[in-house]
Design a protein around this motif. Structure first.
Motif, short mmCIF file in Angstrom:
data_model
loop_
_atom_site.label_atom_id
_atom_site.label_comp_id
_atom_site.label_asym_id
_atom_site.label_seq_id
_atom_site.Cartn_x
_atom_site.Cartn_y
_atom_site.Cartn_z
N LEU A 2 -11.65 -34.18 4.44
CA LEU A 2 -10.79 -34.48 3.30
C LEU A 2 -10.81 -35.97 2.99
CD1 LEU A 2 -8.71 -33.35 1.27
CD2 LEU A 2 -6.95 -33.77 2.99
N GLU A 3 -10.72 -36.79 4.03
CA GLU A 3 -10.74 -38.24 3.84
C GLU A 3 -12.11 -38.70 3.32
OE1 GLU A 3 -9.17 -42.20 6.08
OE2 GLU A 3 -10.13 -40.68 7.33
N VAL B 77 -12.47 -18.33 -6.40
CA VAL B 77 -12.88 -19.73 -6.44
C VAL B 77 -13.64 -19.95 -7.73
CG1 VAL B 77 -14.17 -21.57 -5.29
CG2 VAL B 77 -13.06 -19.79 -3.92
N ASN B 78 -13.16 -20.92 -8.53
CA ASN B 78 -13.81 -21.24 -9.79
C ASN B 78 -13.86 -22.76 -9.91
OD1 ASN B 78 -14.92 -21.14 -12.31
ND2 ASN B 78 -13.09 -20.38 -13.34
N ASN B 79 -15.06 -23.33 -9.95
CA ASN B 79 -15.25 -24.78 -10.00
C ASN B 79 -14.57 -25.48 -8.83
OD1 ASN B 79 -16.76 -24.66 -12.39
ND2 ASN B 79 -14.91 -24.71 -13.64
N ASN B 80 -14.69 -24.91 -7.65
CA ASN B 80 -14.10 -25.44 -6.41
C ASN B 80 -12.58 -25.46 -6.41
OD1 ASN B 80 -16.54 -25.83 -5.05
ND2 ASN B 80 -16.85 -27.79 -6.07
N SER C 40 -7.15 -26.89 -2.61
CA SER C 40 -8.34 -26.03 -2.67
C SER C 40 -9.39 -26.49 -1.68
CB SER C 40 -8.92 -26.03 -4.08
OG SER C 40 -8.05 -25.42 -4.99
N PHE C 41 -9.60 -27.80 -1.60
CA PHE C 41 -10.58 -28.34 -0.67
C PHE C 41 -10.23 -27.96 0.76
CE2 PHE C 41 -12.31 -31.53 2.18
CZ PHE C 41 -13.63 -31.61 1.76
N VAL C 42 -8.96 -28.14 1.12
CA VAL C 42 -8.51 -27.80 2.47
C VAL C 42 -8.64 -26.30 2.71
CG1 VAL C 42 -6.50 -27.72 4.01
CG2 VAL C 42 -6.98 -29.79 2.70
#
Length: 112
Positions: A79-80, A21-24, A60-62
């Motif tokens: 996410l929303e 993980v790099n910068n989210n 990435s977020f998910v």
């Protein structure tokens, strides 16, 4: 499977994959250890040990939300909340993505 069943699914990241993980942003590292690849490495061919797959900001977020506790519905809500209308159609996309990284890529596994 009903819509309610799909929204109540819980996933966990598989123990068989490595990721950074790099910068989210997530980069999945797929080990390249096929017999033929190992053979050519012994012949001094430059074949990397890992294939790097970079996920976009939504994926990435998910991926980072998957913790073995959150349901698909909770991940979709987060996410929303983070991306607003850019995440729509929300659950259709989310379920397709989760099915893909579970069934085809084997990055995640169902808990329930």
């Amino acid at each position: 499977m009903t819509n309610e069943d799909a929204l109540n699914l819980i996933f966990i990241i598989s123990d068989n994959i490595d990721y950074e993980v790099n910068n989210n942003l997530v980069t999945v590292l797929e080990k390249q250890n096929h017999t033929i690849q190992n053979f050519f490495r012994r012949l001094k061919f430059k074949i990397p040990n890992y294939k790097k797959i970079e996920l976009d900001k939504y994926s990435s977020f998910v991926f980072l939300q998957i913790d073995g506790k959150k349901t698909v519905e909770e991940i979709g809500f987060n996410l929303e909340k983070a991306y607003g209308d850019d995440s729509h159609p929300l659950y259709e996309r989310l379920l397709v993505f989760l099915n893909h990284i579970e069934g085809n890529c084997k990055y995640i596994e169902r808990v329930n």
